[in-house]
Design a protein around this motif. Structure first.
Motif, PDB file in Angstrom:
ATOM      1  N   ASN A 199       0.914  -1.220   0.059  1.00 16.67           N
ATOM      2  CA  ASN A 199       0.044   0.140   0.016  1.00 16.67           C
ATOM      3  C   ASN A 199       0.973   1.295   0.124  1.00 16.67           C
ATOM      4  N   ASP A 200       2.204   1.110  -0.252  1.00 15.89           N
ATOM      5  CA  ASP A 200       3.016   2.315  -0.519  1.00 15.89           C
ATOM      6  C   ASP A 200       2.715   3.084  -1.620  1.00 15.89           C
ATOM      7  N   SER A 201       3.182   4.249  -1.796  1.00 11.27           N
ATOM      8  CA  SER A 201       3.330   4.971  -3.061  1.00 11.27           C
ATOM      9  C   SER A 201       4.401   4.291  -3.901  1.00 11.27           C
ATOM     10  N   GLU A 202       4.150   4.610  -5.296  1.00 12.29           N
ATOM     11  CA  GLU A 202       4.850   3.883  -6.027  1.00 12.29           C
ATOM     12  C   GLU A 202       6.624   4.196  -5.850  1.00 12.29           C
ATOM     13  N   LYS A 203       6.952   5.568  -5.626  1.00  9.02           N
ATOM     14  CA  LYS A 203       8.085   5.883  -5.462  1.00  9.02           C
ATOM     15  C   LYS A 203       8.597   5.292  -4.210  1.00  9.02           C
ATOM     16  N   THR A 204       7.797   5.425  -3.082  1.00 10.82           N
ATOM     17  CA  THR A 204       8.199   4.434  -1.586  1.00 10.82           C
ATOM     18  C   THR A 204       8.641   3.032  -1.978  1.00 10.82           C
ATOM     19  N   ALA A 205       7.717   2.452  -2.563  1.00 12.81           N
ATOM     20  CA  ALA A 205       7.795   0.937  -3.161  1.00 12.81           C
ATOM     21  C   ALA A 205       8.984   0.604  -3.858  1.00 12.81           C
ATOM     22  N   MET A 214      21.759 -11.686  -4.341  1.00 11.12           N
ATOM     23  CA  MET A 214      20.797 -12.416  -5.006  1.00 11.12           C
ATOM     24  C   MET A 214      21.182 -13.732  -6.016  1.00 11.12           C
ATOM     25  N   ASN A 215      22.610 -13.560  -6.613  1.00 10.79           N
ATOM     26  CA  ASN A 215      23.054 -14.526  -7.295  1.00 10.79           C
ATOM     27  C   ASN A 215      23.480 -15.843  -6.404  1.00 10.79           C
ATOM     28  N   GLN A 216      23.501 -15.721  -5.331  1.00 10.80           N
ATOM     29  CA  GLN A 216      23.641 -17.056  -4.553  1.00 10.80           C
ATOM     30  C   GLN A 216      22.429 -17.921  -4.426  1.00 10.80           C
ATOM     31  N   PHE A 217      21.150 -17.431  -4.980  1.00 11.33           N
ATOM     32  CA  PHE A 217      19.824 -18.145  -5.109  1.00 11.33           C
ATOM     33  C   PHE A 217      19.741 -18.969  -6.380  1.00 11.33           C
ATOM     34  N   ASP A 218      19.263 -20.123  -6.450  1.00 15.26           N
ATOM     35  CA  ASP A 218      18.950 -20.513  -7.760  1.00 15.26           C
ATOM     36  C   ASP A 218      17.742 -20.163  -8.446  1.00 15.26           C
ATOM     37  N   PHE A 219      16.861 -19.696  -7.447  1.00 19.23           N
ATOM     38  CA  PHE A 219      15.533 -19.162  -8.144  1.00 19.23           C
ATOM     39  C   PHE A 219      15.278 -18.002  -7.641  1.00 19.23           C
ATOM     40  N   VAL A 220      14.759 -16.841  -8.492  1.00 19.58           N
ATOM     41  CA  VAL A 220      14.261 -15.501  -7.797  1.00 19.58           C
ATOM     42  C   VAL A 220      12.971 -15.432  -8.289  1.00 19.58           C
ATOM     43  N   TYR A 221      11.943 -15.185  -7.255  1.00 12.84           N
ATOM     44  CA  TYR A 221      10.828 -15.044  -7.543  1.00 12.84           C
ATOM     45  C   TYR A 221       9.978 -14.022  -6.945  1.00 12.84           C
ATOM     46  N   LYS A 222       9.250 -13.031  -7.670  1.00 14.52           N
ATOM     47  CA  LYS A 222       8.586 -11.934  -7.182  1.00 14.52           C
ATOM     48  C   LYS A 222       7.128 -12.667  -7.113  1.00 14.52           C
ATOM     49  N   LYS A 223       6.564 -12.429  -5.804  1.00 13.29           N
ATOM     50  CA  LYS A 223       5.359 -12.957  -5.592  1.00 13.29           C
ATOM     51  C   LYS A 223       4.336 -11.561  -5.653  1.00 13.29           C
ATOM     52  N   VAL A 224       3.539 -12.004  -6.586  1.00 13.59           N
ATOM     53  CA  VAL A 224       2.375 -10.785  -6.741  1.00 13.59           C
ATOM     54  C   VAL A 224       1.175 -11.260  -6.318  1.00 13.59           C
ATOM     55  N   ASP A 225       0.047 -10.280  -6.107  1.00 13.05           N
ATOM     56  CA  ASP A 225      -1.194 -10.597  -5.722  1.00 13.05           C
ATOM     57  C   ASP A 225      -2.002 -11.226  -7.041  1.00 13.05           C
ATOM     58  N   SER A 226      -2.827 -12.375  -6.759  1.00  4.38           N
ATOM     59  CA  SER A 226      -3.640 -12.806  -8.017  1.00  4.38           C
ATOM     60  C   SER A 226      -4.341 -11.864  -8.499  1.00  4.38           C
ATOM     61  N   THR A 227      -4.956 -10.684  -7.730  1.00  7.72           N
ATOM     62  CA  THR A 227      -5.679  -9.740  -8.296  1.00  7.72           C
ATOM     63  C   THR A 227      -5.027  -8.472  -8.649  1.00  7.72           C
ATOM     64  N   LEU A 228      -3.849  -8.713  -8.874  1.00  8.41           N
ATOM     65  CA  LEU A 228      -2.954  -7.354  -9.187  1.00  8.41           C
ATOM     66  C   LEU A 228      -2.890  -6.103  -8.330  1.00  8.41           C
ATOM     67  N   ARG A 229      -3.144  -6.395  -6.949  1.00 12.98           N
ATOM     68  CA  ARG A 229      -3.070  -5.391  -6.255  1.00 12.98           C
ATOM     69  C   ARG A 229      -1.578  -5.064  -5.887  1.00 12.98           C
ATOM     70  N   GLY A 230      -1.306  -3.623  -5.359  1.00  9.05           N
ATOM     71  CA  GLY A 230       0.078  -3.186  -5.151  1.00  9.05           C
ATOM     72  C   GLY A 230       0.916  -2.729  -6.460  1.00  9.05           C
ATOM     73  N   ASN A 231       2.028  -2.557  -6.051  1.00 14.46           N
ATOM     74  CA  ASN A 231       2.853  -1.604  -6.975  1.00 14.46           C
ATOM     75  C   ASN A 231       3.862  -2.321  -7.882  1.00 14.46           C
ATOM     76  N   ILE A 232       3.324  -3.365  -8.734  1.00 16.30           N
ATOM     77  CA  ILE A 232       3.931  -4.436  -9.415  1.00 16.30           C
ATOM     78  C   ILE A 232       4.699  -3.797 -10.389  1.00 16.30           C
ATOM     79  N   VAL A 233       4.435  -2.791 -11.356  1.00 18.85           N
ATOM     80  CA  VAL A 233       5.225  -2.437 -12.044  1.00 18.85           C
ATOM     81  C   VAL A 233       6.534  -1.687 -11.690  1.00 18.85           C
ATOM     82  N   THR A 234       6.421  -0.839 -10.369  1.00 19.40           N
ATOM     83  CA  THR A 234       7.558  -0.169  -9.872  1.00 19.40           C
ATOM     84  C   THR A 234       8.423  -1.274  -9.144  1.00 19.40           C
ATOM     85  N   GLU A 235       7.731  -2.247  -8.525  1.00 18.83           N
ATOM     86  CA  GLU A 235       8.665  -3.256  -7.939  1.00 18.83           C
ATOM     87  C   GLU A 235       9.427  -4.116  -8.989  1.00 18.83           C
TER      88      GLU A 235
END
Length: 418
Positions: free
Chosen positions: A51-57, A70-91
């Protein structure tokens, strides 16, 4: 064991995604700060930016990730809400700036909760997301419901290749000149198809989705033994559960009991079932009368003509179902057995000469997890459920629970980093 870094924007999302790994025997830690993160196990970081502003997010996400290798992990996964709430583009931009992935895979659907992506748009129970209550969130209303548009705004319009259901199911080749890939997703099996496209691909991949995509990643890679359901109930509630499971990719074999009784031959159904299980898929053996009322009438008529009525007819039908299930499990040991209908459960236990069961826990309301004692199925996990009971997802839930109790293996994709 492969290690995941999951980046979630709220606490519930962190947990409902991380649990998909723990269900497959992979240890997971959830963190609120990047300070203590070390890549010895899979880690989930809760950025609390929903629920942050885009700039804050953007700033919070990037600052947190700057403290993580991050390169020490085998998989990097961005979890997003299935109804697309939040700052997806910015993050996504923040993660891209820090991680610099070669490819981005975006599939935000969650079919188990009625959230699908069809023709690039998110649907909630068949209704366009922008026309639902989620679009009117008082704190963070949903402004975008088009998966391709979100990718284009995040990474540039010329960087995107989009897959319709037809493209996905016909195994259309990846255009590796593109960076971002978006997908229509109707059921859980579609996630497995998406994952198959990227297995073994050289380069860093950023996976973006709800808990549905990560479950597809784990299922596609896990060699946990599949589970089997035996469905003998003909209630309308059971029919809805079967149809729901089928729509979500569960393999179903409808058994025409009236024909099997006449011919005394069911080897073709056993062979078909074993073939499905060998591919690692969960399976339901279902009386065709449970699916079609016409077959229920045919079954009753056929048995009545043979002079079998009432309780004798019911017992005969259930013993035929149990006998087929027994043959299948004898040829392919499963991680567990899910049974719908009390008479069906009694029949399978009787035919394998079980001495009884041990109650272990209640995995859902009215659904006990049992261990069979004695007989041919000694030690097998079993979940029983009354026929006319429960919501539409219970067959799928029960089978996945049984599968999660089976032997686990490490995710092994021959993963190649650039």
């Amino acid at each position: 064991m492969a290690k995941f870094l999951i980046i979630a924007d709220d606490f519930t999302g962190a947990n409902d995604t991380g649990v998909k790994l723990t269900e497959e025997g992979m240890p997971v830690n959830v963190f609120f700060s990047a300070i203590n993160i070390v890549p010895h196990t899979s880690c989930v970081i809760d950025t609390e930016t929903r629920n942050d502003s885009e700039k804050t997010a953007y700033e919070k996400t990037k600052t947190i990730l700057n403290s993580i290798d991050m390169n020490q992990f085998d998989f990097v996964y961005k979890k997003v809400d299935s109804t697309l709430r939040g700052n997806i583009v910015t993050e996504l931009r923040a993660i891209n700036d820090r991680f610099a992935p070669d490819y981005v895979v975006f599939a935000p659907a969650l079919p188990a909760l009625g959230r699908q992506v069809i023709n690039k748009k998110v649907l909630v129970s068949g209704k366009e997301l922008r026309k639902t209550e989620f679009a009117c969130d008082p704190v963070k209303p949903v402004l975008l419901d088009n998966v391709e548009t979100i990718l284009a705004q995040s990474f540039g319009v010329n960087s995107v290749q989009y897959y319709s259901l037809k493209d996905l199911r016909s195994n259309k080749d990846l255009d590796l000149s593109k960076k971002c890939f978006g997908f229509d997703t109707e059921n859980d099996e579609d996630f497995c198809k998406i994952v198959s496209l990227f297995q073994g691909l050289k380069g860093k991949i950023l996976w973006v989705g709800s808990s549905g995509l990560i479950e597809g990643m784990v299922k596609k890679s896990s060699v946990a033994t599949p589970a089997i359901a035996l469905v003998g109930s003909v209630s309308s509630k059971t029919r809805k559960q079967i149809l729901y499971a089928k729509e979500n990719g569960l393999a179903i074999i409808a058994l025409p009991i009236y024909e099997i009784y006449k011919t005394e031959n069911y080897s073709e159904y056993v062979d078909q079932a074993v073939s499905i299980l060998k591919k690692g898929r969960n399976l339901a053996l279902v009386s065709s009368a449970s699916l079609k009322r016409a077959d229920l009438i045919k079954t009753k008529t056929s048995f009545n003509e043979a002079g079998i009525v009432g309780t004798e007819m019911e017992n005969t039908i259930q013993m035929i179902l149990a006998g087929i299930c027994r043959r299948v499990i004898k040829e392919f040991p499963v991680s567990g057995l899910f049974v719908t209908g009390g008479t069906t459960a009694q029949s399978i236990l009787r035919i394998v000469k079980a001495q009884g069961t041990v109650i272990r826990e209640e995995v859902a309301l009215g659904m006990p997890l049992l261990t069979v004692v004695g007989g041919e199925f000694d030690g097998i996990n079993m979940i029983s459920k009354a026929g006319a009971f429960g919501d539409s997802s219970l067959i799928m839930f029960g089978l996945n629970k049984l599968r999660s109790l089976g032997k686990k293996a490490e995710i092994s994709w021959n993963y190649k980093k650039a």
